[in-house]
Design an enzyme around this catalytic site. Sequence first.
Site, short mmCIF file in Angstrom:
data_model
loop_
_atom_site.label_atom_id
_atom_site.label_comp_id
_atom_site.label_asym_id
_atom_site.label_seq_id
_atom_site.Cartn_x
_atom_site.Cartn_y
_atom_site.Cartn_z
N ASN A 1 -6.32 -0.57 6.85
CA ASN A 1 -6.03 -0.95 8.02
C ASN A 1 -4.54 -1.47 8.14
O ASN A 1 -3.91 -1.51 9.14
CB ASN A 1 -6.87 -2.51 8.37
CG ASN A 1 -6.35 -3.47 9.23
OD1 ASN A 1 -6.29 -3.29 10.28
ND2 ASN A 1 -5.62 -4.42 8.77
N VAL B 1 0.81 -1.20 0.18
CA VAL B 1 -0.02 0.01 0.08
C VAL B 1 0.81 1.16 -0.17
O VAL B 1 0.35 2.48 -0.46
CB VAL B 1 -1.05 0.02 1.35
CG1 VAL B 1 -1.95 -1.06 1.29
CG2 VAL B 1 -0.31 0.06 2.50
N ALA C 1 2.78 9.64 14.90
CA ALA C 1 2.57 10.83 13.94
C ALA C 1 1.68 10.19 12.78
O ALA C 1 1.03 10.72 12.23
CB ALA C 1 4.02 11.27 13.57
N TYR D 1 5.02 6.22 14.58
CA TYR D 1 3.60 5.39 14.84
C TYR D 1 2.46 6.49 15.18
O TYR D 1 1.72 6.53 14.52
CB TYR D 1 3.77 4.21 15.53
CG TYR D 1 2.25 3.30 15.48
CD1 TYR D 1 2.39 2.48 14.71
CD2 TYR D 1 1.76 3.38 16.56
CE1 TYR D 1 1.07 1.68 14.50
CE2 TYR D 1 0.59 2.49 16.72
CZ TYR D 1 0.35 1.55 15.64
OH TYR D 1 -0.48 0.84 15.73
P1 NAP Z 1 -0.57 -7.47 12.00
O1 NAP Z 1 -1.33 -8.61 12.69
O2 NAP Z 1 0.91 -7.17 12.28
O3 NAP Z 1 -1.17 -7.36 10.67
C1 NAP Z 1 -0.63 -6.53 9.69
C2 NAP Z 1 -1.23 -6.46 8.37
O4 NAP Z 1 -0.81 -5.41 7.53
C3 NAP Z 1 -0.98 -7.94 7.70
O5 NAP Z 1 -2.14 -8.59 6.87
C4 NAP Z 1 0.30 -7.34 6.84
O6 NAP Z 1 0.47 -8.21 5.55
C5 NAP Z 1 -0.45 -5.97 6.37
N1 NAP Z 1 0.90 -5.11 5.86
C6 NAP Z 1 1.81 -4.56 6.48
N2 NAP Z 1 2.54 -3.84 5.56
C7 NAP Z 1 1.73 -3.87 4.36
C8 NAP Z 1 2.05 -2.95 3.36
N3 NAP Z 1 2.94 -2.30 3.04
N4 NAP Z 1 0.86 -3.18 2.10
C9 NAP Z 1 -0.32 -4.13 2.51
N5 NAP Z 1 -0.26 -4.69 3.48
C10 NAP Z 1 0.57 -4.68 4.61
O7 NAP Z 1 -1.20 -6.13 12.79
P2 NAP Z 1 -2.72 -5.83 13.60
O8 NAP Z 1 -2.27 -5.58 14.88
O9 NAP Z 1 -3.81 -6.65 13.02
O10 NAP Z 1 -2.81 -4.30 13.05
C11 NAP Z 1 -3.78 -3.84 12.08
C12 NAP Z 1 -3.86 -2.37 12.32
O11 NAP Z 1 -4.37 -1.86 13.47
C13 NAP Z 1 -2.70 -1.68 12.11
O12 NAP Z 1 -2.77 -0.40 11.09
C14 NAP Z 1 -2.15 -1.26 13.17
O13 NAP Z 1 -1.38 0.00 13.33
C15 NAP Z 1 -3.46 -1.17 14.19
N6 NAP Z 1 -3.48 -1.23 15.48
C16 NAP Z 1 -3.32 -2.27 15.99
C17 NAP Z 1 -3.26 -2.46 17.38
C18 NAP Z 1 -3.01 -3.75 18.09
O14 NAP Z 1 -3.03 -3.57 19.16
N7 NAP Z 1 -2.97 -5.01 17.61
C19 NAP Z 1 -3.45 -1.32 18.20
C20 NAP Z 1 -3.91 0.01 17.68
C21 NAP Z 1 -3.97 -0.10 16.39
P3 NAP Z 1 1.44 -9.46 5.54
O15 NAP Z 1 0.82 -10.60 6.42
O16 NAP Z 1 1.49 -9.62 4.14
O17 NAP Z 1 2.71 -8.99 6.23
#
Ligand code: NAP
Length: 247
Positions: free
Chosen positions: A93, A65, A160, A158
């Site tokens: 996301n 992305v 920012a 992050y």
């Molecule tokens: P995660 O389990 O690490 O999964 C990240 C996802 O993003 C994976 O599907 C990954 O694909 C994809 N991704 C990473 N870089 C990408 C790129 N350049 N292009 C396309 N896809 C990409 O993360 P998560 O915890 O589910 O987090 C999802 C969102 O929620 C994020 O934006 C994160 O900042 C936010 N968030 C999470 C938390 C938390 O506590 N977990 C809290 C607040 C906010 P691959 O599998 O191919 O690597």
Amino acid sequence: MENSNQKWALVTGASRGIGRAVSYRLAQSGYNLLLNYNSNDTEAGKALREILGLGVKASLLKFDVSSLEQTEKILGDWFKNNPGEQIEVLVNNAGIKKDNLLMWMTENEWNSVMDIAAGGFFNVTRTLIKHMLVKKYGRIVNVVSLSGIKGLPGQTNYSASKAAVIGATKALAQEVGRRGITVNAVAPGFILTDMTEGINEKDYKALIPVGRFGTTKEVADVVAFFASPECSYVTGQVISVNGGLYT
Ligand code: NAP
């Protein structure tokens, strides 16, 4: 089924964690799903099978992305190969974290986090919004973070990037409100995914009024409201899904 027309929803970062749960939840609401991911073919394949099991249509769209070129190419090809089909829901996301104190932070740690969260929002949203404007309907949901509201030490990059997307959510909501498009954000706190794997729940749960980390489904249920046709008079909002952590 909330959507009898079988329209498409695109979820970025749908192979794992929150994006995968959001995709599953939207498929349960009757949407066909486009599952974006970056590199993890194995997990993306599992996500695809789970969703196909619900009886909707679904496809994997592998692209980074943070690359406008890849985003436009893959989505442009999809529209060419699926004439007349409409993507009416976009969930931005995809995200990564690369934590470090600012004084030690490398240029790559800053840029890669910004490029995926803020750049990814721009690249995917600009590509799809033209179609939504023509159809006069759209639901855009941005997954941001507690970190982007409160700021967390060790996460200047992050925080920012997520604060940038919160600002963009509020600005874009005002640009497109008259065209039937709503733009909202969900700000998770600590959610059990790969991203929080190294964080010990026991060390933090005393700070969380609900007393535990959240599940991906708990985030997905809130995203599903913002993505639904019923979310027609709520726009430019940020809902925290954080177990009551003060922000
Ligand atoms: P995660 O389990 O690490 O999964 C990240 C996802 O993003 C994976 O599907 C990954 O694909 C994809 N991704 C990473 N870089 C990408 C790129 N350049 N292009 C396309 N896809 C990409 O993360 P998560 O915890 O589910 O987090 C999802 C969102 O929620 C994020 O934006 C994160 O900042 C936010 N968030 C999470 C938390 C938390 O506590 N977990 C809290 C607040 C906010 P691959 O599998 O191919 O690597």
